[in-house]
Design an enzyme around this catalytic site. Structure first.
Site, PDB file in Angstrom:
ATOM      1  N   THR A  67       4.477   6.485  -2.251  1.00 38.40           N
ATOM      2  CA  THR A  67       3.266   6.849  -3.002  1.00 38.40           C
ATOM      3  C   THR A  67       2.180   7.410  -2.085  1.00 38.40           C
ATOM      4  O   THR A  67       1.639   8.491  -2.328  1.00 38.40           O
ATOM      5  CB  THR A  67       2.715   5.607  -3.740  1.00 38.40           C
ATOM      6  OG1 THR A  67       3.747   5.095  -4.572  1.00 38.40           O
ATOM      7  CG2 THR A  67       1.497   5.926  -4.571  1.00 38.40           C
ATOM      8  N   VAL A  68       1.867   6.689  -1.001  1.00 40.09           N
ATOM      9  CA  VAL A  68       0.749   7.104  -0.155  1.00 40.09           C
ATOM     10  C   VAL A  68       1.116   8.345   0.664  1.00 40.09           C
ATOM     11  O   VAL A  68       0.335   9.301   0.766  1.00 40.09           O
ATOM     12  CB  VAL A  68       0.276   5.946   0.765  1.00 40.09           C
ATOM     13  CG1 VAL A  68      -0.921   6.378   1.590  1.00 40.09           C
ATOM     14  CG2 VAL A  68      -0.071   4.716  -0.056  1.00 40.09           C
ATOM     15  N   LYS A 104      -1.758  -2.630   5.314  1.00 44.65           N
ATOM     16  CA  LYS A 104      -2.558  -3.860   5.387  1.00 44.65           C
ATOM     17  C   LYS A 104      -1.879  -4.958   6.186  1.00 44.65           C
ATOM     18  O   LYS A 104      -2.509  -5.695   6.915  1.00 44.65           O
ATOM     19  CB  LYS A 104      -2.781  -4.450   3.990  1.00 44.65           C
ATOM     20  CG  LYS A 104      -3.472  -3.629   3.020  1.00 44.65           C
ATOM     21  CD  LYS A 104      -2.751  -2.782   2.064  1.00 44.65           C
ATOM     22  CE  LYS A 104      -1.480  -2.993   1.404  1.00 44.65           C
ATOM     23  NZ  LYS A 104      -1.371  -2.418   0.094  1.00 44.65           N
ATOM     24  N   VAL A 125      -7.862  -1.210   3.073  1.00 45.98           N
ATOM     25  CA  VAL A 125      -8.644  -2.093   2.183  1.00 45.98           C
ATOM     26  C   VAL A 125      -9.367  -1.242   1.150  1.00 45.98           C
ATOM     27  O   VAL A 125     -10.070  -0.289   1.502  1.00 45.98           O
ATOM     28  CB  VAL A 125      -9.703  -2.912   2.965  1.00 45.98           C
ATOM     29  CG1 VAL A 125     -10.506  -3.795   2.012  1.00 45.98           C
ATOM     30  CG2 VAL A 125      -9.056  -3.746   4.056  1.00 45.98           C
ATOM     31  N   GLY A 135      -8.290   0.921  -1.110  1.00 45.40           N
ATOM     32  CA  GLY A 135      -7.785   2.251  -1.492  1.00 45.40           C
ATOM     33  C   GLY A 135      -8.784   3.342  -1.146  1.00 45.40           C
ATOM     34  O   GLY A 135      -9.113   3.570   0.013  1.00 45.40           O
ATOM     35  N   GLY A 187       2.034   3.430  -9.713  1.00 46.80           N
ATOM     36  CA  GLY A 187       2.029   3.484  -8.239  1.00 46.80           C
ATOM     37  C   GLY A 187       1.001   2.564  -7.613  1.00 46.80           C
ATOM     38  O   GLY A 187       0.588   2.782  -6.481  1.00 46.80           O
ATOM     39  N   GLU A 237       2.810  -3.056  -4.815  1.00 47.45           N
ATOM     40  CA  GLU A 237       3.566  -3.006  -3.564  1.00 47.45           C
ATOM     41  C   GLU A 237       5.051  -2.842  -3.890  1.00 47.45           C
ATOM     42  O   GLU A 237       5.484  -3.113  -5.013  1.00 47.45           O
ATOM     43  CB  GLU A 237       3.386  -4.323  -2.800  1.00 47.45           C
ATOM     44  CG  GLU A 237       1.971  -4.587  -2.342  1.00 47.45           C
ATOM     45  CD  GLU A 237       1.447  -3.483  -1.445  1.00 47.45           C
ATOM     46  OE1 GLU A 237       1.957  -3.318  -0.344  1.00 47.45           O
ATOM     47  OE2 GLU A 237       0.522  -2.770  -1.871  1.00 47.45           O
ATOM     48  N   LYS A 250      -6.022  -8.159   3.008  1.00 44.96           N
ATOM     49  CA  LYS A 250      -7.236  -7.329   3.014  1.00 44.96           C
ATOM     50  C   LYS A 250      -8.474  -8.150   3.389  1.00 44.96           C
ATOM     51  O   LYS A 250      -9.317  -7.683   4.166  1.00 44.96           O
ATOM     52  CB  LYS A 250      -7.414  -6.667   1.645  1.00 44.96           C
ATOM     53  CG  LYS A 250      -6.327  -5.624   1.379  1.00 44.96           C
ATOM     54  CD  LYS A 250      -6.310  -5.205  -0.075  1.00 44.96           C
ATOM     55  CE  LYS A 250      -5.281  -4.133  -0.355  1.00 44.96           C
ATOM     56  NZ  LYS A 250      -5.035  -3.949  -1.791  1.00 44.96           N
ATOM     57  N   GLY A 267      -3.388   3.470  -5.695  1.00 42.08           N
ATOM     58  CA  GLY A 267      -2.935   4.718  -6.318  1.00 42.08           C
ATOM     59  C   GLY A 267      -2.809   5.813  -5.280  1.00 42.08           C
ATOM     60  O   GLY A 267      -3.431   5.773  -4.210  1.00 42.08           O
TER      61      GLY A 267
HETATM   62  N1  HSE Z   1      -0.742  -2.987  -4.178  1.00 43.65           N
HETATM   63  C1  HSE Z   1      -2.055  -2.709  -3.743  1.00 43.65           C
HETATM   64  C2  HSE Z   1      -3.025  -2.986  -4.902  1.00 43.65           C
HETATM   65  C3  HSE Z   1      -2.144  -1.280  -3.300  1.00 43.65           C
HETATM   66  O1  HSE Z   1      -2.556  -3.126  -6.035  1.00 43.65           O
HETATM   67  O2  HSE Z   1      -4.220  -3.107  -4.678  1.00 43.65           O
HETATM   68  C4  HSE Z   1      -3.415  -0.894  -2.618  1.00 43.65           C
HETATM   69  O3  HSE Z   1      -3.605  -1.600  -1.429  1.00 43.65           O
END
Ligand code: HSE
Length: 405
Positions: free
Chosen positions: A19-20, A107, A134, A136, A189, A192, A207, A305
């Site tokens: 995703t990222v 993270k 942290v 997004g 998305g 994890e 985080k 996301g």
């Molecule tokens: N899985 C994480 C969340 C992704 O839902 O916040 C972003 O760090």
């Protein structure tokens, strides 16, 4: 029109195309004009490390051999989006050793080994940047380490996981089942690779540790903090809390303790409905940082996301290329001394017990009643977690949650 020679371009590599990683490639392509204006040169993705080759727009850039990236002197920034520890840790170290900047959204790696990787980056005169790890797309690490650097940071708390906030919102607003809401978060998305890290509070734990490390200057190990997710939350508590004017949110909290220690934990909290965090919904995150000069500062935005997270990564790439090598890095030391058990942190507590108001009053003295219908829901005065545990021993406890004051 300006023509660039190939050697005028800034070349980067992306590790991982989930995703990222995909988001980073998209942001670099879609925003190339703005990025070029900032950098004075175009930015180009030269290589993408994948485990399995896939057809698609990035097929020509793919490699499954990290040494090709490591040994390519044209690649100046490596964006690590593999996640997890082993490969991510090894490749990050190798990239820094060869004098490349590294940017990451990882993270787990930052919370466990960040202090060490920052030290290596400093030694090699390159940057290790992790704004995306942290919140997004929300800028929170840079404000904490730069704009608020004149403050003593006393407390940080917030909604730090988009997946669980999305699930809670869907369950409360539309009565969706937990499993359906989780599936939706995965499809968008947000979750994890192993969504139990979201649901059990582990992701939020990593985080809050990163924020605590930066705020207090010392390592807070993710393994040492207490972490509770949303899997045991009951809809009954959501309803009792709502009738009494509270929403339930999963919060990470790090605070300086009286006496100089520091603590951190993750747990669901009752949040008063007039508090700004009460209305943070869906994938949105919000973080409050309390500085001794600023007071509370609130950061809000999309916490997960593809594009929001990629935005933070690409901004770090730009910053890595712009930053003067002389600038002192934000960082912390690996010493874990002075960490206090979060049971010593005081708040009001919400209990729901199988028992009467008299039982509650016998255990806690004065309480504020929220519901009495066979079971009793009530709020205690401000007490520590240890006192809450001790006083409730004689009760038949159905739920126990902290209250955000
Ligand atoms: N899985 C994480 C969340 C992704 O839902 O916040 C972003 O760090």
């Amino acid at each position: 029109m300006k023509y660039w020679q190939v050697e005028d371009m800034i070349k980067i590599a992306i590790l991982g195309l989930g995703t990222v990683g995909t988001g980073v490639a998209k942001v670099v392509a879609e925003n190339h004009r703005q990025i070029e204006r900032k950098l004075g040169e175009p930015l180009e993705v030269k290589a993408i490390l994948v485990r399995h080759f896939k057809d698609g727009p990035y097929r020509q850039l793919m490699t499954d051999d990290f040494s090709q990236i490591e040994e390519d002197p044209e690649i100046r920034v490596v964006v690590e989006t593999i996640g997890g520890m082993e490969a991510a840790y090894e490749y990050t170290k190798r990239a820094l050793e060869t004098g490349k900047h590294v940017v990451t959204a990882n993270k787990q790696l930052v919370s466990e080994r960040g202090w060490e990787l920052l030290r290596l980056a400093k030694k090699k005169n390159v940057n290790y940047l992790f704004e995306a790890s942290v919140g997004g797309g929300i800028p929170v690490i840079h404000p904490l380490t730069q704009c608020m650097v004149a403050n003593r940071i006393d407390e940080i708390y917030g909604i730090l996981n988009g997946t669980t906030n999305y699930i809670l919102t869907r369950m409360v607003r539309t009565g969706a089942f937990f499993s359906d809401a989780l599936r939706e978060a995965q499809a968008k998305g947000y979750a994890e690779a192993d969504p139990s890290a979201d649901v059990n509070g582990i992701d939020a734990g990593r985080k809050i540790c990163i924020l605590a490390d930066l705020a207090f200057g010392q390592q807070v190990d993710p393994d040492s903090i207490s972490v509770e997710g949303i899997s045991k939350l009951s809809l009954r508590d959501v309803k009792v809390a709502a009738r009494a004017g509270y929403r339930i949110k999963l919060l990470g909290r790090a605070l300086r303790m009286p006496g100089g220690g520091r603590t951190a934990y993750v747990a669901p909290h009752l949040v008063p409905e007039d508090h700004p965090l009460a209305n943070v919904e869906d994938v949105y995150n919000a973080v409050v940082i309390r500085g001794n000069a600023t007071g509370d500062v609130l950061f809000y935005g999309k916490g997960a996301g593809e594009l929001p997270t990629a935005s933070a990564c690409v901004s770090d790439v730009i910053e890595a290329m712009q930053r003067s090598a002389k600038r002192e890095e934000a960082g912390w030391n690996g010493d874990t001394d002075g960490f206090v058990d979060p049971l010593e942190a005081a708040t009001r507590f919400y209990f729901r017990i199988e028992g009467s108001l008299t039982d509650a009053a016998m255990a806690f003295g004065q309480v504020e009643v929220l519901s009495e219908d066979g079971e009793t829901g009530f709020l205690t005065d401000r007490i520590t977690g240890r006192e809450a545990r001790e006083h409730s021993r004689s009760l038949n406890v159905l739920s126990c949650l902290r209250v955000l004051e």
